[in-house]
Structure formats: structure tokens, C-alpha cells
Design a protein around this motif. Structure first.
Motif, PDB file in Angstrom:
ATOM      1  N   MET A   1       0.994  -1.220   0.134  1.00  0.00           N
ATOM      2  CA  MET A   1      -0.030  -0.079  -0.056  1.00  0.00           C
ATOM      3  C   MET A   1       0.744   1.330   0.031  1.00  0.00           C
ATOM      4  N   THR A   2       0.479   2.477  -0.242  1.00  0.00           N
ATOM      5  CA  THR A   2       1.072   3.543  -0.469  1.00  0.00           C
ATOM      6  C   THR A   2       0.927   4.211   0.747  1.00  0.00           C
ATOM      7  N   THR A   3       1.371   5.606   0.614  1.00  0.00           N
ATOM      8  CA  THR A   3       1.166   6.678   2.082  1.00  0.00           C
ATOM      9  C   THR A   3       0.083   7.238   2.057  1.00  0.00           C
ATOM     10  N   ASP A   4      -0.803   6.769   1.024  1.00  0.00           N
ATOM     11  CA  ASP A   4      -2.046   7.314   0.949  1.00  0.00           C
ATOM     12  C   ASP A   4      -2.802   7.060   2.369  1.00  0.00           C
ATOM     13  N   GLY A   5      -2.769   5.803   2.966  1.00  0.00           N
ATOM     14  CA  GLY A   5      -3.551   5.730   4.063  1.00  0.00           C
ATOM     15  C   GLY A   5      -3.387   6.694   5.049  1.00  0.00           C
ATOM     16  N   LEU A   6      -2.101   7.077   5.580  1.00  0.00           N
ATOM     17  CA  LEU A   6      -2.021   7.955   6.643  1.00  0.00           C
ATOM     18  C   LEU A   6      -2.595   9.459   6.202  1.00  0.00           C
ATOM     19  N   SER A   7      -2.314   9.776   4.865  1.00  0.00           N
ATOM     20  CA  SER A   7      -2.893  11.085   4.380  1.00  0.00           C
ATOM     21  C   SER A   7      -4.481  11.153   4.541  1.00  0.00           C
ATOM     22  N   LYS A   8      -5.018  10.097   4.319  1.00  0.00           N
ATOM     23  CA  LYS A   8      -6.371  10.008   4.388  1.00  0.00           C
ATOM     24  C   LYS A   8      -6.991  10.192   5.681  1.00  0.00           C
ATOM     25  N   VAL A   9      -6.300   9.485   6.695  1.00  0.00           N
ATOM     26  CA  VAL A   9      -6.502   9.753   8.278  1.00  0.00           C
ATOM     27  C   VAL A   9      -6.416  10.969   8.741  1.00  0.00           C
ATOM     28  N   PHE A  10      -5.186  11.519   8.097  1.00  0.00           N
ATOM     29  CA  PHE A  10      -4.952  12.866   8.481  1.00  0.00           C
ATOM     30  C   PHE A  10      -6.167  14.126   8.179  1.00  0.00           C
ATOM     31  N   ALA A  11      -6.433  13.741   6.659  1.00  0.00           N
ATOM     32  CA  ALA A  11      -7.554  14.439   6.037  1.00  0.00           C
ATOM     33  C   ALA A  11      -8.857  14.465   6.604  1.00  0.00           C
ATOM     34  N   ALA A  12      -9.203  13.128   7.113  1.00  0.00           N
ATOM     35  CA  ALA A  12     -10.387  12.886   7.572  1.00  0.00           C
ATOM     36  C   ALA A  12     -10.674  13.676   9.056  1.00  0.00           C
ATOM     37  N   LEU A  13      -9.499  13.640   9.690  1.00  0.00           N
ATOM     38  CA  LEU A  13      -9.552  14.362  10.983  1.00  0.00           C
ATOM     39  C   LEU A  13      -9.329  15.725  11.069  1.00  0.00           C
ATOM     40  N   ALA A  14      -9.091  16.403   9.880  1.00  0.00           N
ATOM     41  CA  ALA A  14      -8.926  17.683   9.640  1.00  0.00           C
ATOM     42  C   ALA A  14     -10.259  18.486   9.975  1.00  0.00           C
ATOM     43  N   ASP A  15     -11.350  17.873   9.927  1.00  0.00           N
ATOM     44  CA  ASP A  15     -12.704  18.605  10.006  1.00  0.00           C
ATOM     45  C   ASP A  15     -13.263  18.445  11.395  1.00  0.00           C
ATOM     46  N   PRO A  16     -13.548  19.614  12.178  1.00  0.00           N
ATOM     47  CA  PRO A  16     -14.153  19.356  13.336  1.00  0.00           C
ATOM     48  C   PRO A  16     -15.265  18.699  13.819  1.00  0.00           C
ATOM     49  N   THR A  17     -16.283  18.562  12.898  1.00  0.00           N
ATOM     50  CA  THR A  17     -17.290  17.510  13.151  1.00  0.00           C
ATOM     51  C   THR A  17     -16.836  16.272  13.126  1.00  0.00           C
ATOM     52  N   ARG A  18     -16.003  15.814  12.450  1.00  0.00           N
ATOM     53  CA  ARG A  18     -15.588  14.334  12.028  1.00  0.00           C
ATOM     54  C   ARG A  18     -14.653  14.028  13.487  1.00  0.00           C
ATOM     55  N   ARG A  19     -13.811  15.084  13.835  1.00  0.00           N
ATOM     56  CA  ARG A  19     -13.069  14.907  15.139  1.00  0.00           C
ATOM     57  C   ARG A  19     -13.941  14.630  16.321  1.00  0.00           C
ATOM     58  N   ASP A  20     -15.297  15.518  16.196  1.00  0.00           N
ATOM     59  CA  ASP A  20     -15.921  15.396  17.358  1.00  0.00           C
ATOM     60  C   ASP A  20     -16.776  13.878  17.191  1.00  0.00           C
ATOM     61  N   ILE A  21     -16.984  13.598  16.008  1.00  0.00           N
ATOM     62  CA  ILE A  21     -17.901  12.054  15.911  1.00  0.00           C
ATOM     63  C   ILE A  21     -16.802  11.043  16.356  1.00  0.00           C
ATOM     64  N   VAL A  22     -15.595  11.352  16.105  1.00  0.00           N
ATOM     65  CA  VAL A  22     -14.498  10.214  16.361  1.00  0.00           C
ATOM     66  C   VAL A  22     -14.465  10.135  17.890  1.00  0.00           C
ATOM     67  N   ALA A  23     -14.537  11.304  18.642  1.00  0.00           N
ATOM     68  CA  ALA A  23     -14.251  11.233  20.134  1.00  0.00           C
ATOM     69  C   ALA A  23     -15.869  10.837  20.631  1.00  0.00           C
ATOM     70  N   ARG A  24     -16.757  10.930  20.108  1.00  0.00           N
ATOM     71  CA  ARG A  24     -18.105  10.196  20.569  1.00  0.00           C
ATOM     72  C   ARG A  24     -18.065   8.792  20.494  1.00  0.00           C
ATOM     73  N   LEU A  25     -17.552   8.321  19.401  1.00  0.00           N
ATOM     74  CA  LEU A  25     -17.607   6.912  19.169  1.00  0.00           C
ATOM     75  C   LEU A  25     -16.449   6.332  19.805  1.00  0.00           C
ATOM     76  N   ALA A  26     -15.613   6.969  20.663  1.00  0.00           N
ATOM     77  CA  ALA A  26     -14.593   6.442  21.437  1.00  0.00           C
ATOM     78  C   ALA A  26     -15.075   5.849  22.820  1.00  0.00           C
ATOM     79  N   SER A  27     -16.164   6.415  23.040  1.00  0.00           N
ATOM     80  CA  SER A  27     -16.928   5.689  24.298  1.00  0.00           C
ATOM     81  C   SER A  27     -18.075   4.808  23.689  1.00  0.00           C
ATOM     82  N   GLY A  28     -18.221   4.305  22.596  1.00  0.00           N
ATOM     83  CA  GLY A  28     -19.087   3.262  22.239  1.00  0.00           C
ATOM     84  C   GLY A  28     -19.735   3.460  20.691  1.00  0.00           C
ATOM     85  N   ASP A  29     -20.106   2.319  20.317  1.00  0.00           N
ATOM     86  CA  ASP A  29     -20.689   2.270  18.881  1.00  0.00           C
ATOM     87  C   ASP A  29     -22.130   3.265  18.746  1.00  0.00           C
TER      88      ASP A  29
END
Lengths: 119, 160
Positions: A1-29
Motif C-alpha cells: 500500500m502507499t502512503t495514501d492511508g495516513l494522508s486519508k486519516v489526517f485529512a479525515a481528522l482535519a474537520d472539527p465535526t468529524r473529530r467530534d464524531i470520532v471522540a463520541r465513538l470512542a465511548s461506544g458504537d
């Protein structure tokens, strides 16, 4: 695989709403409906954010056809954190050596001339 | 993540940047000289466990540099140009790993006088792509680019 993976993760977390979603999912599905609740946005808009997180490998959707709960893949997040931490540690080690170099430099070192000539 | 003495790393999301922030218990003139004098540079710039050889180090506006890290007969060379060097304040340079000669990062080092003989260093590296930047973060170049991505491969493969 390419370095694409990490870039996608960084890009996905660049958005505050998505960071918030990730934070909420950390406590459960959660379902898309549950995730959408606190936001003044449509289910469709939230689904779009989830798609970005899914493409980055950060979340997966459950097989349950009705609810399709969203699950956080903490390992991907951990891998990213580990890399950044390792990079940080290498920089810190380098700068600790610089600390030593600086401490060993004689006091009252002549300042470079105002013209900026090399020492 | 932020402490007064530790190194802080910020990874850019809009631009492929890595920002390193670190404070030093030394005046700006000394920190600057430790970056411009090749004899001093060679004492700290190389990663642990690797031998650092400075081939060229002409740290002035329009100057250039090249250095080599080696271990067990393997050599990793880096070079670049000093684009702008302003005493005690600023060094702008390019950075290329010779193993990937078409890729170049733009690096900006800013030294800030904090008073009482202390200095804050802010080093910003702007990669020429997100992929190149991420490869830097994931590997540190010298320690093997592949290793980090193999681990992500494993993680991603597990997800099916």
C-alpha cells in the motif's frame, strides 16, 4: 500500500465535526441517527462525514442491516498517534543533543556581525 | 502535548506541514550558531546510532549543504540550498533525501528571543505532497520508510 492511508486519516481528522464524531465513538458504537442528534445537520450530511471516516479506515459500519452501528477502529488512530509520537521523540532526542552542544559553548560568544557575515 | 521544555509536533491538515516547536535554555545567538557552524551541527543533527558526516555546510543566503548518515555500510545522504539566512532569526532552506531526489521540502527555522537567555525554535517543514510529508512522519526517513506503512497495512488488512 502507499502512503495514501495516513494522508486519508489526517485529512479525515482535519474537520472539527468529524473529530467530534470520532471522540463520541470512542465511548461506544452509535447509529447514524444518534450521531446526528447534537448537530443541526441532516442525516445525509452526517452520513457524508461518516463516509470520509470510513474511507480512511477510521470507522466501520456494523452488519446489522437495520441499525448499521458505527464502530471506531481505534487501532488506526493508535497507529497514527504512535508515528507522530515516535517522530516527536526523535526530534526531542536531537534537541537534547543540541541542549548539550549549547551548554558546552563558551559564554560571551561573539555575536555575528550586523551585516550577517558568517562566523 | 505542549510543555515548556519538551518538543511539540503539529501536523498540518490543510497543507502538508510538520511544525516542530522547542525551547532552549540558551540565547538566540548560540542557538543560531549551533545551526550555522558545521562542527557544531554535526554534534547534534544526526539521529542516534548513525554516524553523521557533514560533506558541505555553507549556511548563508545562497549557500548549500549536504550531509550523510551512515550505519553498517548503509548511507543516507541529504542535501539542499540555504535560501535565506538572517543572523539569529531565520533560516529558510530546501531539504531533499537523495534516495528520493525528485522530492523536496521547504524548511523554515525561526528563532524567537524569549528573554532571560532563552530561545524558542519553530521549525516548519512544508512537503511537496501530503504523501511525502506523511512518509516523513511515519518513518523519519533514516529509520526505514517501509516499516511504518507495513504496520498500517496490517491494521487495515485486519479490518477486511
Amino acid at each position: 500500500m502507499t502512503t495514501d492511508g495516513l494522508s486519508k486519516v489526517f485529512a479525515a481528522l482535519a474537520d472539527p465535526t468529524r473529530r467530534d464524531i470520532v471522540a463520541r465513538l470512542a465511548s461506544g458504537d452509535a447509529t447514524v441517527g444518534q450521531l446526528a442528534e447534537p448537530y443541526a445537520m441532516s442525516l445525509q450530511a452526517v452520513s457524508k462525514h461518516l463516509k470520509v471516516l470510513e474511507d480512511a479506515g477510521l470507522v466501520t459500519r456494523g452488519r446489522d442491516a437495520q441499525r448499521r452501528p458505527v464502530h471506531l477502529e481505534t487501532e488506526v488512530l493508535d497507529a497514527m498517534t504512535t508515528w507522530i509520537e515516535r517522530y516527536r521523540r526523535e526530534a526531542e532526542e536531537r534537541y537534547r543533543r543540541l541542549d548539550d552542544v549549547l551548554a558546552a559553548m563558551p559564554h560571551g560568544t561573539p555575536h555575528p556581525t550586523p551585516e550577517g557575515e558568517r562566523p | 502535548m505542549t510543555t515548556t521544555t519538551g518538543t511539540r509536533i503539529d501536523i498540518g491538515t490543510d497543507l502538508p506541514t510538520i511544525v516542530i516547536t522547542r525551547e532552549f535554555d540558551a540565547p538566540r545567538s548560540k542557538v543560531f550558531r549551533a545551526h550555522t557552524d558545521p562542527d557544531l551541527v554535526s554534534q547534534w543533527l544526526g539521529p542516534r546510532g548513525l554516524e553523521m558526516t557533514v560533506d558541505r555546510w555553507d549556511c548563508r543566503t545562497g549557500g548549500e549543504y549536504r550531509y550523510i548518515h551512515s550505519r553498517d555500510g548503509e548511507e543516507y545522504a541529504f542535501h539542499g540550498s540555504f535560501h535565506e539566512v538572517r543572523p539569529e532569526e531565520l533560516i529558510v532552506q530546501t531539504f531533499t533525501f537523495e534516495g528520493m531526489p525528485d522530492s523536496v521540502a521547504l524548511e523554515k527555522l525561526v528563532l524567537e528571543d524569549l528573554g532571560e537567555g532563552r530561545t524558542r525554535l519553530v521549525a516548519t517543514s512544508l512537503g511537496d505532497s501530503f504523501e511525502a510529508r506523511d512518509a516523513m512522519v511515519a518513518s523519519g526517513m533514516e529509520t526505514g520508510i517501509v516499516e511504518g506503512y507495513e504496520r498500517l497495512d496490517e491494521v487495515l488488512a485486519q479490518q477486511g
